[in-house]
Enzyme design. Structure first.
Site, short mmCIF file in Angstrom:
data_model
loop_
_atom_site.label_atom_id
_atom_site.label_comp_id
_atom_site.label_asym_id
_atom_site.label_seq_id
_atom_site.Cartn_x
_atom_site.Cartn_y
_atom_site.Cartn_z
N GLY A 13 0.68 -0.99 0.12
CA GLY A 13 0.01 -0.01 0.07
C GLY A 13 0.92 1.08 -0.02
N GLN A 14 0.25 2.24 0.14
CA GLN A 14 0.77 3.66 0.00
C GLN A 14 1.54 4.05 1.04
OE1 GLN A 14 -0.90 7.32 -1.79
NE2 GLN A 14 -2.13 7.48 0.11
N LEU A 15 1.18 3.76 2.25
CA LEU A 15 2.12 3.95 3.56
C LEU A 15 2.86 2.64 3.81
CD1 LEU A 15 2.90 5.38 6.12
CD2 LEU A 15 0.94 4.16 7.44
N ALA A 63 -5.62 -2.68 5.45
CA ALA A 63 -7.00 -2.01 5.61
C ALA A 63 -8.12 -2.11 4.49
CB ALA A 63 -6.93 -0.69 6.26
N THR A 65 -10.05 0.13 2.37
CA THR A 65 -10.16 1.98 2.79
C THR A 65 -10.94 2.42 1.46
OG1 THR A 65 -8.09 1.82 1.19
CG2 THR A 65 -7.77 2.06 3.40
N ASP A 105 -9.12 9.68 10.81
CA ASP A 105 -10.15 10.87 11.23
C ASP A 105 -11.56 10.31 11.20
OD1 ASP A 105 -9.31 10.85 8.38
OD2 ASP A 105 -10.41 12.70 8.33
N TYR A 128 -17.09 2.62 6.89
CA TYR A 128 -15.46 2.48 6.98
C TYR A 128 -15.19 3.07 8.53
CZ TYR A 128 -10.78 4.33 6.48
OH TYR A 128 -9.44 4.60 6.55
N TRP A 153 -6.18 12.13 5.25
CA TRP A 153 -5.68 12.81 4.15
C TRP A 153 -4.29 12.35 3.38
CZ3 TRP A 153 -7.62 18.40 3.12
CH2 TRP A 153 -9.12 18.53 3.82
#
Length: 290
Positions: A13-15, A63, A65, A105, A128, A153
């Site tokens: 994933g991105q992170l 996750a 998402t 968040d 979610y 974000w």
């Protein structure tokens, strides 16, 4: 700084990708697991892989998402975000590992007017958000060494995100309408990854809000993306940028109107705060340039 053994879920994933790279760069022993390597919905498999690796820390990024899809596919959201997190928590606890659960968040109602801090009441409005909150509760009750890190974000070099979309659309469309009534803090994956790395080397367990500092609306964020990208990448944006309201883009899942998070735990645990989002954005664009 001692080297650690760290297992990262959602490593494609991105992170996850930035985390694995950063951990490797700092000399830690990393095992990145994506769906193919470890099915988090399978408890036995989690126990086997996490137990076999014997990590000092598990950073759980995997996750569900897809915020809008979750509204209709409720089971999938809970299977991954709740049951999957329980499985990772149980396996990490059994291996004696610290556990970081990446949250969001969206666990808040988004109706506030001042930044949410870590101990404010949660009240998720979307499936979610509810499923991620369920994951938090399971992690808190099953792990004796947990960090719950709520972020917002998120964007980075790997994967699709708002910044990349705007860079593309800004050069293609004559008019771009962006919501100006949702406020939050953009978070650069590299900045978040650096903080997580600092975190796992401590025993300062608990709930953290970790986003880049300062806040903006999506429209203000887009303005900054265009300004910085013209400067750094030399791009020319043809799109006329216009602010609009959330109601102009109805979505299946409600979006938080206000998701600015107070970094109370970062301060009270004496960590250095994460830099302002605009600085993170500049570094991201410099990274794209290379």
């Amino acid at each position: 700084m001692s080297t650690m053994k760290v297992l990262v879920t959602g490593s494609a994933g991105q992170l996850g990708q930035d985390l694995v790279l950063l951990l490797q760069k700092q000399g830690h022993e990393v095992l990145g697991c994506d769906r193919q390597e470890m099915d988090i919905t399978n408890l036995e498999q989690c126990k086997e892989i996490i137990g076999g690796f014997g990590p000092d820390a598990v950073i759980h990024c995997a996750a569900h998402t897809a915020v809008d899809a979750a509204e209709t596919d409720v089971d999938a959201a809970y299977l991954i975000n709740a049951t999957g997190s329980r499985n990772v928590a149980l396996a990490a606890e059994r291996a004696g590992a610290k556990l970081v659960y990446i949250s969001t968040d969206y666990v808040f109602d988004g109706m506030g007017t001042k930044p949410y801090h870590e101990y404010d009441n949660t009240d998720p409005q979307s499936i979610y958000g509810k499923s991620k909150r369920a994951g938090e509760i399971l992690v808190q009750s099953l792990s004796s060494k947990f960090f719950i890190v709520r972020t917002s974000w998120v964007y980075g070099k790997y994967g699709n995100n708002f910044v990349k979309t705007m860079l593309k659309l800004g050069q293609e469309k004559p008019l771009l309408q962006v919501v100006n009534d949702q406020k939050g803090s953009p978070t650069y994956t590299v900045d978040l990854a650096r903080f997580l790395l600092e975190l796992i080397q401590t025993e300062n367990y608990g709930v953290y809000h970790a986003s880049n500092s300062d806040a903006c609306t999506w429209y203000e964020f887009t303005q900054a993306i265009f300004a910085e990208a013209e400067d750094i990448l030399g791009l020319k944006f043809t799109a006329r940028l216009e602010p609009c309201g959330t109601e102009q883009f109805p979505r299946p899942a409600p979006r938080p109107r206000y998701s600015v998070m107070e970094h109370l735990s970062i301060r009270t645990n004496r960590f250095e705060d994460i830099r302002p989002w605009r600085e993170g954005l500049r570094d991201f664009l410099l990274e794209l340039k290379e």
